[in-house]
Design a protein around this motif. Structure first.
Motif, PDB file in Angstrom:
ATOM      1  N   GLU A 269       3.497   6.054 -12.532  1.00  0.00           N
ATOM      2  CA  GLU A 269       4.134   5.441 -13.498  1.00  0.00           C
ATOM      3  C   GLU A 269       5.521   5.489 -13.582  1.00  0.00           C
ATOM      4  O   GLU A 269       6.370   4.615 -13.718  1.00  0.00           O
TER       5      GLU A 269
ATOM      6  N   HIS B 201       6.252  -3.018  -9.162  1.00  0.00           N
ATOM      7  CA  HIS B 201       5.486  -4.001  -9.545  1.00  0.00           C
ATOM      8  C   HIS B 201       5.765  -5.050  -8.562  1.00  0.00           C
ATOM      9  O   HIS B 201       6.784  -5.119  -7.811  1.00  0.00           O
TER      10      HIS B 201
ATOM     11  N   ASP C 134       3.541   6.750  -3.631  1.00  0.00           N
ATOM     12  CA  ASP C 134       2.316   6.593  -4.547  1.00  0.00           C
ATOM     13  C   ASP C 134       2.641   5.347  -5.444  1.00  0.00           C
ATOM     14  O   ASP C 134       3.333   5.470  -6.363  1.00  0.00           O
ATOM     15  N   VAL C 135       2.026   4.034  -5.012  1.00  0.00           N
ATOM     16  CA  VAL C 135       2.507   2.983  -5.646  1.00  0.00           C
ATOM     17  C   VAL C 135       1.614   2.870  -7.301  1.00  0.00           C
ATOM     18  O   VAL C 135       2.332   2.114  -7.945  1.00  0.00           O
ATOM     19  N   THR C 136       0.996   3.934  -7.673  1.00  0.00           N
ATOM     20  CA  THR C 136       0.520   3.917  -8.897  1.00  0.00           C
ATOM     21  C   THR C 136       1.202   4.895  -9.744  1.00  0.00           C
ATOM     22  O   THR C 136       0.940   4.847 -10.922  1.00  0.00           O
TER      23      THR C 136
ATOM     24  N   ASP D 154       0.743  -1.109  -0.082  1.00  0.00           N
ATOM     25  CA  ASP D 154       0.029  -0.014  -0.079  1.00  0.00           C
ATOM     26  C   ASP D 154       0.844   1.263   0.028  1.00  0.00           C
ATOM     27  O   ASP D 154       0.283   2.274   0.303  1.00  0.00           O
TER      28      ASP D 154
ATOM     29  N   ASN E   2       1.128  12.323  -0.644  1.00  0.00           N
ATOM     30  CA  ASN E   2       0.400  11.259  -0.570  1.00  0.00           C
ATOM     31  C   ASN E   2       0.075  10.529   0.682  1.00  0.00           C
ATOM     32  O   ASN E   2      -0.065   9.387   1.007  1.00  0.00           O
TER      33      ASN E   2
END
Length: 218
Positions: free
Chosen positions: A190, A195, A186-188, A129, A181
């Motif tokens: 890009e 991954h 922020d794992v989203t 998360d 954040n």
């Protein structure tokens, strides 16, 4: 042939046990861990002594005094000079090397090819998360931090060759990201290329991007 591990350790020893266990698993024969302390009365110093003792080792050196930016390198090189013909794994406690073959095979390939060192890529492990989750010492590090990506490469400023005077600005950029954040990475995002992957990184999806970047800076 003796494979030796060397590291300079300061106040943060939370990963000491995990690091020793990891490098023992890679086939390291001897550990040269230099401990820096402000005081011999520091309770954490005693705790860290207990940790290394559980692995039947002791600190190779203990340096008492103020910290400075050159001390870590001094402590490491002082150990390496004692065994100049052996092969050394050099890592901070939060750096867990992963190789695609046994260390003995890596060394054999270097000796056959006339190489005296191996370079690698730095991938950061992150909680699912994005939180800065504390380490659970009795659980797998790879399971606790299942994401891997370019956090150090991208957030502090994107420079592979960091210098000490830059660290204040790099830390500020990292803190700004966390504040924006809710205290998490922020794992989203890009650009971080985060991954899920296992402990050997063979299933990491962004290898082509990383390999291309490594070739550019070789």
């Amino acid at each position: 042939m003796t494979i030796r591990f060397v590291s300079g350790v300061g106040a943060d020893t939370g990963l000491l046990d995990s690091a020793i266990t990891h490098y023992q698993g890679l086939g390291v024969d001897a550990f040269h861990i230099a401990r820096h302390i402000e005081s011999f009365d520091d309770p954490d110093f005693r705790r860290s002594q207990d940790v290394v003792a559980r692995h039947d080792i002791s600190f190779a050196a203990v340096h008492q005094g103020p910290w400075d930016e050159d001390l870590n390198g001094y402590l490491i090189w002082a150990q390496m000079r004692r065994h100049p013909t052996d092969w050394w794994v050099i890592a901070d406690l939060d750096e867990f090397h992963v190789y695609d073959r046994p260390l003995t095979d890596v060394i054999a390939a270097c000796e056959a090819g006339g190489y005296d060192h191996v370079k690698g890529a730095l991938l950061d492990r992150v909680a699912a998360d994005g939180s800065l989750a504390a380490l659970e010492p009795n659980a797998s590090i790879w399971a606790q931090y299942p994401l891997a990506g370019f956090v150090t490469l991208r957030l502090p400023g994107g420079d592979w060759h960091l210098t000490y005077p830059d660290t204040v600005d790099e830390s500020r950029r990292m803190l700004q990201h966390l504040e924006a954040n809710g205290g998490r990475i922020d794992v989203t995002a890009e650009e971080l290329s985060l991954h899920r992957c296992g402990s050997d990184y063979s299933d990491y999806e962004a290898w082509p991007e990383l390999v291309s970047r490594l070739k550019d800076i070789r």
